[in-house]
Write a protein that holds these residues in place. Structure first.
Motif, short mmCIF file in Angstrom:
data_model
loop_
_atom_site.label_atom_id
_atom_site.label_comp_id
_atom_site.label_asym_id
_atom_site.label_seq_id
_atom_site.Cartn_x
_atom_site.Cartn_y
_atom_site.Cartn_z
N SER A 31 9.97 -122.61 0.92
CA SER A 31 9.62 -121.19 0.96
C SER A 31 10.67 -120.33 0.28
N THR A 32 11.52 -120.97 -0.50
CA THR A 32 12.66 -120.28 -1.11
C THR A 32 12.49 -120.14 -2.62
N ASN A 33 12.66 -118.93 -3.12
CA ASN A 33 12.68 -118.72 -4.56
C ASN A 33 13.94 -119.35 -5.15
N MET A 34 13.81 -119.86 -6.39
CA MET A 34 14.92 -120.60 -6.98
C MET A 34 15.18 -120.14 -8.41
N GLY A 35 16.43 -120.29 -8.85
CA GLY A 35 16.77 -119.93 -10.21
C GLY A 35 17.75 -120.91 -10.84
N TRP A 36 17.84 -120.84 -12.15
CA TRP A 36 18.85 -121.57 -12.92
C TRP A 36 19.69 -120.56 -13.69
N PHE A 37 20.99 -120.76 -13.66
CA PHE A 37 21.93 -119.98 -14.45
C PHE A 37 22.77 -120.94 -15.28
N ARG A 38 23.48 -120.39 -16.25
CA ARG A 38 24.41 -121.21 -17.03
C ARG A 38 25.67 -120.41 -17.32
N HIS A 39 26.77 -121.16 -17.48
CA HIS A 39 28.06 -120.54 -17.71
C HIS A 39 28.75 -121.27 -18.84
N ALA A 40 28.87 -120.58 -19.96
CA ALA A 40 29.56 -121.14 -21.12
C ALA A 40 30.98 -120.61 -21.16
N PRO A 41 31.91 -121.38 -21.73
CA PRO A 41 33.31 -120.94 -21.80
C PRO A 41 33.44 -119.58 -22.48
N GLY A 42 34.18 -118.69 -21.86
CA GLY A 42 34.42 -117.38 -22.43
C GLY A 42 33.30 -116.39 -22.26
N LYS A 43 32.25 -116.78 -21.52
CA LYS A 43 31.11 -115.89 -21.33
C LYS A 43 30.84 -115.70 -19.84
N GLU A 44 30.05 -114.68 -19.54
CA GLU A 44 29.61 -114.47 -18.17
C GLU A 44 28.54 -115.51 -17.80
N ARG A 45 28.43 -115.76 -16.48
CA ARG A 45 27.35 -116.62 -16.03
C ARG A 45 26.02 -115.90 -16.32
N GLU A 46 25.10 -116.62 -16.94
CA GLU A 46 23.88 -116.02 -17.49
C GLU A 46 22.64 -116.58 -16.81
N PHE A 47 21.71 -115.69 -16.49
CA PHE A 47 20.42 -116.11 -15.96
C PHE A 47 19.66 -116.89 -17.03
N VAL A 48 19.00 -117.98 -16.61
CA VAL A 48 18.21 -118.78 -17.53
C VAL A 48 16.72 -118.72 -17.16
N ALA A 49 16.41 -119.05 -15.89
CA ALA A 49 15.02 -119.12 -15.47
C ALA A 49 14.94 -119.02 -13.96
N ALA A 50 13.76 -118.65 -13.47
CA ALA A 50 13.55 -118.60 -12.03
C ALA A 50 12.09 -118.92 -11.72
N ILE A 51 11.86 -119.35 -10.49
CA ILE A 51 10.52 -119.70 -10.06
C ILE A 51 10.34 -119.26 -8.61
N ASN A 52 9.17 -118.74 -8.30
CA ASN A 52 8.98 -118.30 -6.93
C ASN A 52 8.69 -119.49 -6.02
N TRP A 53 8.54 -119.23 -4.74
CA TRP A 53 8.53 -120.30 -3.74
C TRP A 53 7.40 -121.32 -3.94
N ASN A 54 6.24 -120.88 -4.44
CA ASN A 54 5.12 -121.81 -4.59
C ASN A 54 4.88 -122.22 -6.04
N VAL A 93 27.73 -125.09 -18.43
CA VAL A 93 27.50 -125.68 -17.11
C VAL A 93 26.28 -124.97 -16.53
N TYR A 94 25.31 -125.75 -16.09
CA TYR A 94 24.07 -125.21 -15.55
C TYR A 94 24.09 -125.31 -14.02
N TYR A 95 23.75 -124.20 -13.38
CA TYR A 95 23.75 -124.11 -11.92
C TYR A 95 22.36 -123.77 -11.42
#
Length: 121
Positions: A31-54, A93-95
């Motif tokens: 029942s939890t919404n989820m996302g992926w972020f990525r962090h490249a050297p010298g950059k801010e952590r960046e949103f990549v994608a997200a998906i709702n709970w279903n 690095v993908y989180y």
């Protein structure tokens, strides 16, 4: 509480593909919404994608639209990020993160430890 463990990162040539997995624990994962972020050297952590709970709604940053696909299997408590046509600029690095579909990282409550993706030219 949700615990997240990413896997599937590695070294790939430009144009190749990888599939990242994020295994979650806890009874509330489905029942939890989820996302992926990525962090490249010298950059801010960046949103990549997200998906709702279903899995009915997905969201992407413009730079990955048409190349990446987020999906989930709630029976397996797992979220995936299929990455195709990879480019060197996708190296990071993908989180995975739990709690929102927002592009704002502070909206997420739980984070995995990250998995390295390196794309060679």
């Amino acid at each position: 509480q949700v615990q997240l463990v990413e896997s599937g990162g590695g070294l790939v040539q430009a144009g190749g593909s990888l599939r990242l997995s994020c295994a979650g624990s806890g009874r509330t994962f489905s029942s939890t919404n989820m996302g992926w972020f990525r962090h490249a050297p010298g950059k801010e952590r960046e949103f990549v994608a997200a998906i709702n709970w279903n899995g009915g709604s997905t969201y992407y940053v413009d730079s990955v639209k048409g190349r990446f696909a987020i999906s989930r299997d709630n029976a397996k408590n797992t979220v995936y990020l299929q990455m195709n046509s990879l480019k060197p600029e996708d190296t990071a690095v993908y989180y995975c993160a739990a709690g929102s579909v927002s592009g704002v990282k502070s909206r997420y409550d739980y984070w995995g430890q990250g998995t390295q993706v390196t794309v060679s030219s």
